[in-house]
Design a protein around this motif. Structure first.
Motif, PDB file in Angstrom:
ATOM      1  N   GLY A  14       0.807  -1.211   0.000  1.00  0.00           N
ATOM      2  CA  GLY A  14       0.000   0.000   0.000  1.00  0.00           C
ATOM      3  C   GLY A  14       0.840   1.260   0.000  1.00  0.00           C
ATOM      4  N   ASP A  15       0.177   2.395  -0.224  1.00  0.00           N
ATOM      5  CA  ASP A  15       0.820   3.710  -0.224  1.00  0.00           C
ATOM      6  C   ASP A  15       0.972   4.177   1.221  1.00  0.00           C
ATOM      7  OD1 ASP A  15       1.515   6.389  -0.357  1.00  0.00           O
ATOM      8  OD2 ASP A  15       0.244   6.809  -2.085  1.00  0.00           O
ATOM      9  N   GLU A  16       2.211   4.230   1.691  1.00  0.00           N
ATOM     10  CA  GLU A  16       2.440   4.523   3.108  1.00  0.00           C
ATOM     11  C   GLU A  16       1.954   5.919   3.488  1.00  0.00           C
ATOM     12  OE1 GLU A  16       6.269   4.962   6.066  1.00  0.00           O
ATOM     13  OE2 GLU A  16       6.317   3.426   4.493  1.00  0.00           O
ATOM     14  N   ALA A  17       2.173   6.923   2.610  1.00  0.00           N
ATOM     15  CA  ALA A  17       1.754   8.287   2.930  1.00  0.00           C
ATOM     16  C   ALA A  17       0.234   8.383   3.029  1.00  0.00           C
ATOM     17  CB  ALA A  17       2.278   9.260   1.867  1.00  0.00           C
ATOM     18  N   GLU A  18      -0.475   7.749   2.090  1.00  0.00           N
ATOM     19  CA  GLU A  18      -1.931   7.778   2.121  1.00  0.00           C
ATOM     20  C   GLU A  18      -2.458   7.095   3.379  1.00  0.00           C
ATOM     21  OE1 GLU A  18      -5.959   8.023   1.467  1.00  0.00           O
ATOM     22  OE2 GLU A  18      -4.304   9.169   0.584  1.00  0.00           O
ATOM     23  N   TRP A  19      -1.871   5.956   3.749  1.00  0.00           N
ATOM     24  CA  TRP A  19      -2.341   5.228   4.924  1.00  0.00           C
ATOM     25  C   TRP A  19      -1.981   5.952   6.215  1.00  0.00           C
ATOM     26  CZ3 TRP A  19      -5.694   1.391   5.577  1.00  0.00           C
ATOM     27  CH2 TRP A  19      -6.121   0.727   4.422  1.00  0.00           C
ATOM     28  N   HIS A  20      -0.901   6.725   6.201  1.00  0.00           N
ATOM     29  CA  HIS A  20      -0.588   7.515   7.386  1.00  0.00           C
ATOM     30  C   HIS A  20      -1.654   8.586   7.603  1.00  0.00           C
ATOM     31  CE1 HIS A  20       1.505  10.563   9.899  1.00  0.00           C
ATOM     32  NE2 HIS A  20       1.933   9.481  10.520  1.00  0.00           N
ATOM     33  N   ARG A  21      -2.159   9.183   6.528  1.00  0.00           N
ATOM     34  CA  ARG A  21      -3.249  10.152   6.660  1.00  0.00           C
ATOM     35  C   ARG A  21      -4.504   9.463   7.208  1.00  0.00           C
ATOM     36  NH1 ARG A  21      -0.878  12.262   1.872  1.00  0.00           N
ATOM     37  NH2 ARG A  21      -2.179  10.932   0.546  1.00  0.00           N
ATOM     38  N   ARG A  22      -4.808   8.250   6.704  1.00  0.00           N
ATOM     39  CA  ARG A  22      -5.982   7.519   7.198  1.00  0.00           C
ATOM     40  C   ARG A  22      -5.840   7.185   8.681  1.00  0.00           C
ATOM     41  NH1 ARG A  22      -8.064   3.032   2.810  1.00  0.00           N
ATOM     42  NH2 ARG A  22      -7.820   4.268   0.910  1.00  0.00           N
ATOM     43  N   TRP A  23      -4.645   6.718   9.040  1.00  0.00           N
ATOM     44  CA  TRP A  23      -4.431   6.329  10.441  1.00  0.00           C
ATOM     45  C   TRP A  23      -4.522   7.545  11.357  1.00  0.00           C
ATOM     46  CZ3 TRP A  23      -1.062   7.715  14.273  1.00  0.00           C
ATOM     47  CH2 TRP A  23      -1.053   6.902  15.411  1.00  0.00           C
ATOM     48  N   THR A  24      -3.947   8.677  10.934  1.00  0.00           N
ATOM     49  CA  THR A  24      -3.998   9.893  11.753  1.00  0.00           C
ATOM     50  C   THR A  24      -5.433  10.347  11.946  1.00  0.00           C
ATOM     51  OG1 THR A  24      -1.817  10.563  10.939  1.00  0.00           O
ATOM     52  CG2 THR A  24      -3.189  12.270  11.942  1.00  0.00           C
ATOM     53  N   ALA A  25      -6.233  10.286  10.868  1.00  0.00           N
ATOM     54  CA  ALA A  25      -7.644  10.673  10.985  1.00  0.00           C
ATOM     55  C   ALA A  25      -8.387   9.748  11.935  1.00  0.00           C
ATOM     56  CB  ALA A  25      -8.294  10.665   9.602  1.00  0.00           C
ATOM     57  N   ALA A  26      -8.104   8.433  11.852  1.00  0.00           N
ATOM     58  CA  ALA A  26      -8.759   7.474  12.746  1.00  0.00           C
ATOM     59  C   ALA A  26      -8.344   7.713  14.196  1.00  0.00           C
ATOM     60  CB  ALA A  26      -8.427   6.047  12.324  1.00  0.00           C
ATOM     61  N   ALA A  27      -7.046   8.019  14.408  1.00  0.00           N
ATOM     62  CA  ALA A  27      -6.569   8.277  15.773  1.00  0.00           C
ATOM     63  C   ALA A  27      -7.205   9.544  16.337  1.00  0.00           C
ATOM     64  CB  ALA A  27      -5.049   8.399  15.779  1.00  0.00           C
ATOM     65  N   ASP A  28      -7.340  10.589  15.490  1.00  0.00           N
ATOM     66  CA  ASP A  28      -7.972  11.824  15.954  1.00  0.00           C
ATOM     67  C   ASP A  28      -9.448  11.589  16.276  1.00  0.00           C
ATOM     68  OD1 ASP A  28      -5.593  13.113  15.607  1.00  0.00           O
ATOM     69  OD2 ASP A  28      -6.105  13.980  13.656  1.00  0.00           O
ATOM     70  N   GLU A  29     -10.128  10.801  15.434  1.00  0.00           N
ATOM     71  CA  GLU A  29     -11.540  10.516  15.685  1.00  0.00           C
ATOM     72  C   GLU A  29     -11.721   9.715  16.962  1.00  0.00           C
ATOM     73  OE1 GLU A  29     -15.246   8.037  13.621  1.00  0.00           O
ATOM     74  OE2 GLU A  29     -13.474   8.602  12.426  1.00  0.00           O
ATOM     75  N   GLY A  30     -10.820   8.734  17.178  1.00  0.00           N
ATOM     76  CA  GLY A  30     -10.912   7.944  18.404  1.00  0.00           C
ATOM     77  C   GLY A  30     -10.656   8.776  19.638  1.00  0.00           C
ATOM     78  N   ALA A  31      -9.711   9.734  19.543  1.00  0.00           N
ATOM     79  CA  ALA A  31      -9.410  10.583  20.700  1.00  0.00           C
ATOM     80  C   ALA A  31     -10.551  11.533  21.008  1.00  0.00           C
ATOM     81  CB  ALA A  31      -8.134  11.371  20.437  1.00  0.00           C
ATOM     82  N   ALA A  32     -11.335  11.889  19.966  1.00  0.00           N
ATOM     83  CA  ALA A  32     -12.442  12.824  20.177  1.00  0.00           C
ATOM     84  C   ALA A  32     -13.638  12.176  20.828  1.00  0.00           C
ATOM     85  CB  ALA A  32     -12.867  13.441  18.835  1.00  0.00           C
TER      86      ALA A  32
END
Length: 418
Positions: free
Chosen positions: A76-94
């Motif tokens: 997979g595209d590491e940069a694209e998945w890092h954006r997905r993971w960051t968004a998921a982490a931010d959503e989980g923290a919220a």
């Protein structure tokens, strides 16, 4: 208050951030050719296959290190998945954390003392108490020692006696204890097999397919996996579309398993019922489950399997057409060193034209081979453990058994579908 009651529960609005990311990871693995988690772990280098498997389960949000290893192993595209993971982490923290329950005191209640004792006061109290205590009678200390010794010996004798009683009166057919230590909670009985209940009637005409008017047939293998894991849940992505109204048959082997219930559901709400279930002398358990009149499934769907603790699992899901009920079931098991396997000892009734589906879980020895009248499906193998499945159309009601050759330890289930 009225506004709060009108809002739907959060679990009904959307999946959690961890579940959404896990679904995307499963689709990435599917697009990469469904490599095994062991193969992915070798590619990743520093992440175990169990950690990668848990990342795709959705039980919790994996770390970025684990996510990156998963993505790299699947190209997979590491940069694209890092954006997905960051968004998921931010959503989980919220998301608000659940309220912490009050901690109950672990010790006995202590009476309130309104007068704080100073060290000097405490020493004075102990001195006064010692002075007021009458002197010990001669021999009193010696009798106390003998009393304690007698109680200790009595406790040891009672413990040994109760242990011998349990061993001596154990039922002769009690199963051997598990090699890896099953917790006491893993003793739930398995659900009753589908063959013990009345077979469901024909499906509504709208759900029937053209294949229903002809002979039963195998359509495709829509999901499969085999792993050595410590979790008790499997999530299988659907690999090919399922025609609505078809039957889905799950064949499964749990190695060195604890007793307990096995449940299978899919993301469209179909429930699979146990048709056949057998456990051999080494606690290797083979099951066959089925769902008739299944919903339309696509690559966006998944199948979830919950099972008791086991060291390994093999599971496959096959789509069949032209069947809508269970007629009968046969099952048997055997130890290594023989030359054949067969469910003939537990006869299953069938009629010409019925669909026979047989599955054999084996350990070591030669790979099971069904007879020449059977059509074998792709076998699953993990080290020396195999799950072999085959099917055929019944032609002779006197020979309705799953039979073949093997020198392995084996357990077999035969389902007769019509």
């Amino acid at each position: 208050m009225a506004e709060q009651e009108s809002q739907p529960a959060e679990s009904e609005q959307a999946p959690s951030a961890a579940e959404a990311l896990a679904a995307d990871l499963r689709r990435l693995r599917l697009g990469a050719g469904q490599p095994s988690f062991r193969t992915m772990a070798k590619t990743a280098g520093s992440i175990s296959h169990t950690t990668l498997h848990e990342a795709a389960s959705g039980s919790r949000l994996p770390s970025w290190t684990t996510t990156r290893a998963y993505v790299r192993a699947c190209g997979g595209d590491e940069a694209e998945w890092h954006r997905r993971w960051t968004a998921a982490a931010d959503e989980g923290a919220a998301q608000p954390a659940p309220p912490t329950p009050p901690v109950e005191p672990s010790g006995p209640p202590v009476a309130a003392n309104t007068t704080a004792d100073t060290p000097a006061d405490a020493r004075a109290d102990r001195t006064a108490a010692s002075a007021a205590e009458p002197p010990a009678a001669p021999g009193r200390g010696r009798r106390r020692i003998w009393t304690h010794a007698f109680c200790l010996l009595l406790g040891v004798a009672l413990g040994v006696g109760s242990t011998l009683g349990v061993v001596g009166f154990r039922a002769p057919d009690a199963p051997p204890p598990s090699a890896h230590g099953c917790p006491s909670g893993d003793t739930e009985s398995a659900p009753a097999e589908a063959a013990a209940r009345p077979a469901p009637g024909p499906r509504p005409a709208a759900a029937r397919t053209a294949a229903d008017d002809g002979a039963p047939s195998w359509a495709s293998r829509i999901a499969f996996d085999q792993q050595a894991v410590s979790s008790t849940e499997i999530v299988l992505p659907v690999l090919s579309p399922v025609t609505p109204g078809d039957a889905l048959v799950v064949t499964m082997m749990l190695t060195s398993t604890c007793p307990g219930a096995v449940t299978v559901t899919d993301s469209r709400g179909d429930r699979f019922r146990i048709v056949g279930d057998v456990t051999d002398s080494l606690r290797h358990r083979v099951l066959l489950l089925a769902a008739f009149g299944a919903s339309a499934l696509t690559a966006e769907d998944s199948i979830r399997v919950a099972h008791p603790r086991a060291s390994k699992y093999h599971v496959a899901v096959d789509e069949f057409r032209g069947v809508s009920a269970v007629r009968s079931v046969g099952r048997a098991s055997g130890d290594a060193g023989g030359t054949t396997f067969s469910t003939a000892a537990n006869a299953a009734a069938c009629a010409p034209g019925d669909l026979l589906v047989g599955t054999v879980g084996s350990n070591s020895g030669s790979a099971p081979e069904f007879g020449t009248s059977w059509t074998s499906l792709p076998a699953l193998r993990l080290s020396s453990y195999r799950l072999t499945t085959a099917h055929r159309i019944a032609t002779d009601p006197d020979h309705c058994a799953a039979t073949g050759q093997t020198t392995s330890q084996w357990g077999a289930v035969l389902a007769v579908l019509r």
